[in-house]
Design a protein around this motif. Structure first.
Motif, PDB file in Angstrom:
ATOM      1  N   GLY A  13      18.750  45.281  97.565  1.00  0.00           N
ATOM      2  CA  GLY A  13      18.523  44.026  98.257  1.00  0.00           C
ATOM      3  C   GLY A  13      18.192  42.868  97.334  1.00  0.00           C
ATOM      4  N   GLU A  14      18.272  43.095  96.028  1.00  0.00           N
ATOM      5  CA  GLU A  14      18.006  42.022  95.074  1.00  0.00           C
ATOM      6  C   GLU A  14      19.262  41.723  94.267  1.00  0.00           C
ATOM      7  N   ALA A  15      19.350  40.493  93.812  1.00  0.00           N
ATOM      8  CA  ALA A  15      20.468  40.046  92.987  1.00  0.00           C
ATOM      9  C   ALA A  15      19.897  39.133  91.913  1.00  0.00           C
ATOM     10  N   PHE A  16      20.718  38.796  90.943  1.00  0.00           N
ATOM     11  CA  PHE A  16      20.262  37.849  89.941  1.00  0.00           C
ATOM     12  C   PHE A  16      21.336  36.808  89.691  1.00  0.00           C
ATOM     13  N   ILE A  17      20.881  35.650  89.252  1.00  0.00           N
ATOM     14  CA  ILE A  17      21.800  34.584  88.890  1.00  0.00           C
ATOM     15  C   ILE A  17      21.455  34.120  87.482  1.00  0.00           C
ATOM     16  N   VAL A  18      22.467  33.816  86.724  1.00  0.00           N
ATOM     17  CA  VAL A  18      22.277  33.295  85.370  1.00  0.00           C
ATOM     18  C   VAL A  18      23.324  32.223  85.098  1.00  0.00           C
ATOM     19  N   GLU A  19      23.004  31.385  84.164  1.00  0.00           N
ATOM     20  CA  GLU A  19      23.940  30.384  83.701  1.00  0.00           C
ATOM     21  C   GLU A  19      24.683  30.966  82.504  1.00  0.00           C
ATOM     22  N   ILE A  20      25.953  30.665  82.394  1.00  0.00           N
ATOM     23  CA  ILE A  20      26.753  31.175  81.277  1.00  0.00           C
ATOM     24  C   ILE A  20      27.265  29.987  80.479  1.00  0.00           C
ATOM     25  N   PRO A  21      27.022  29.976  79.192  1.00  0.00           N
ATOM     26  CA  PRO A  21      26.330  30.992  78.391  1.00  0.00           C
ATOM     27  C   PRO A  21      24.812  30.851  78.508  1.00  0.00           C
ATOM     28  N   GLY A  34      23.978  54.279  90.515  1.00  0.00           N
ATOM     29  CA  GLY A  34      25.108  53.364  90.511  1.00  0.00           C
ATOM     30  C   GLY A  34      24.653  51.976  90.896  1.00  0.00           C
ATOM     31  N   TRP A  35      25.602  51.072  90.945  1.00  0.00           N
ATOM     32  CA  TRP A  35      25.290  49.708  91.325  1.00  0.00           C
ATOM     33  C   TRP A  35      26.499  49.029  91.931  1.00  0.00           C
ATOM     34  N   GLU A  36      26.236  47.933  92.599  1.00  0.00           N
ATOM     35  CA  GLU A  36      27.311  47.096  93.118  1.00  0.00           C
ATOM     36  C   GLU A  36      27.265  45.805  92.317  1.00  0.00           C
ATOM     37  N   PHE A  37      28.402  45.422  91.800  1.00  0.00           N
ATOM     38  CA  PHE A  37      28.484  44.248  90.937  1.00  0.00           C
ATOM     39  C   PHE A  37      29.466  43.254  91.541  1.00  0.00           C
ATOM     40  N   ILE A  38      28.994  42.052  91.790  1.00  0.00           N
ATOM     41  CA  ILE A  38      29.848  40.982  92.293  1.00  0.00           C
ATOM     42  C   ILE A  38      29.661  39.798  91.360  1.00  0.00           C
ATOM     43  N   PHE A  39      30.744  39.327  90.778  1.00  0.00           N
ATOM     44  CA  PHE A  39      30.709  38.207  89.837  1.00  0.00           C
ATOM     45  C   PHE A  39      31.277  36.978  90.533  1.00  0.00           C
ATOM     46  N   ILE A  40      30.493  35.923  90.580  1.00  0.00           N
ATOM     47  CA  ILE A  40      30.922  34.689  91.227  1.00  0.00           C
ATOM     48  C   ILE A  40      30.730  33.544  90.238  1.00  0.00           C
ATOM     49  N   THR A  41      31.729  32.725  90.086  1.00  0.00           N
ATOM     50  CA  THR A  41      31.632  31.543  89.237  1.00  0.00           C
ATOM     51  C   THR A  41      31.608  30.311  90.120  1.00  0.00           C
ATOM     52  N   LEU A  42      30.609  29.483  89.926  1.00  0.00           N
ATOM     53  CA  LEU A  42      30.481  28.245  90.677  1.00  0.00           C
ATOM     54  C   LEU A  42      30.536  27.072  89.705  1.00  0.00           C
ATOM     55  N   ILE A  43      31.323  26.062  90.044  1.00  0.00           N
ATOM     56  CA  ILE A  43      31.412  24.878  89.206  1.00  0.00           C
ATOM     57  C   ILE A  43      31.378  23.642  90.092  1.00  0.00           C
ATOM     58  N   GLY A  44      31.077  22.509  89.502  1.00  0.00           N
ATOM     59  CA  GLY A  44      31.080  21.258  90.240  1.00  0.00           C
ATOM     60  C   GLY A  44      29.685  20.720  90.491  1.00  0.00           C
ATOM     61  N   LYS A  46      27.977  20.113  93.354  1.00  0.00           N
ATOM     62  CA  LYS A  46      27.142  20.853  94.313  1.00  0.00           C
ATOM     63  C   LYS A  46      26.623  22.151  93.699  1.00  0.00           C
ATOM     64  N   ALA A  47      27.450  22.802  92.915  1.00  0.00           N
ATOM     65  CA  ALA A  47      27.004  24.023  92.232  1.00  0.00           C
ATOM     66  C   ALA A  47      25.855  23.707  91.287  1.00  0.00           C
ATOM     67  N   ALA A  48      25.947  22.595  90.565  1.00  0.00           N
ATOM     68  CA  ALA A  48      24.878  22.187  89.649  1.00  0.00           C
ATOM     69  C   ALA A  48      23.590  21.900  90.419  1.00  0.00           C
ATOM     70  N   GLU A  49      23.700  21.279  91.583  1.00  0.00           N
ATOM     71  CA  GLU A  49      22.526  21.011  92.416  1.00  0.00           C
ATOM     72  C   GLU A  49      21.884  22.317  92.884  1.00  0.00           C
ATOM     73  N   CYS A  50      22.697  23.257  93.317  1.00  0.00           N
ATOM     74  CA  CYS A  50      22.186  24.566  93.764  1.00  0.00           C
ATOM     75  C   CYS A  50      21.513  25.304  92.610  1.00  0.00           C
ATOM     76  N   TRP A  51      22.117  25.238  91.438  1.00  0.00           N
ATOM     77  CA  TRP A  51      21.547  25.904  90.261  1.00  0.00           C
ATOM     78  C   TRP A  51      20.179  25.296  89.937  1.00  0.00           C
ATOM     79  N   LYS A  52      20.073  23.974  89.959  1.00  0.00           N
ATOM     80  CA  LYS A  52      18.816  23.297  89.671  1.00  0.00           C
ATOM     81  C   LYS A  52      17.749  23.723  90.682  1.00  0.00           C
ATOM     82  N   PHE A  53      18.121  23.816  91.959  1.00  0.00           N
ATOM     83  CA  PHE A  53      17.191  24.264  92.991  1.00  0.00           C
ATOM     84  C   PHE A  53      16.743  25.701  92.729  1.00  0.00           C
TER      85      PHE A  53
END
Length: 70
Positions: A13-21, A34-44, A46-53
């Motif tokens: 029930g936990e996930a992590f987010i990081v900025e690349i690089p 085992g694990w479930e891995f989902i990779f999502i790339t957000l740009i733009g 609105k994505a920057a606003e969400c990341w800052k939040f």
């Protein structure tokens, strides 16, 4: 998982987010089943606003409700 020198052990029930690089690494612990891995790339703008939040919340680890649509 390790982010900027801090180690985190994620639970179901936990996930992590990081900025690349960035200074992070993730890996499966030896005793894990085992694990479930989902990779999502957000740009733009609105994505920057969400990341800052998200960063303002103080942690890169997110708790997701089992009832969540995520």
């Amino acid at each position: 998982m390790q982010i900027e020198g801090t180690r985190y052990v994620l639970k179901p029930g936990e996930a992590f987010i990081v900025e690349i690089p960035s200074d992070h690494r993730y890996y499966l612990l030896e005793d894990s089943e085992g694990w479930e891995f989902i990779f999502i790339t957000l740009i733009g703008t609105k994505a920057a606003e969400c990341w800052k939040f998200a960063k303002a919340q103080g942690s890169s680890v997110l708790k997701l409700s089992p009832d969540s649509n995520c």
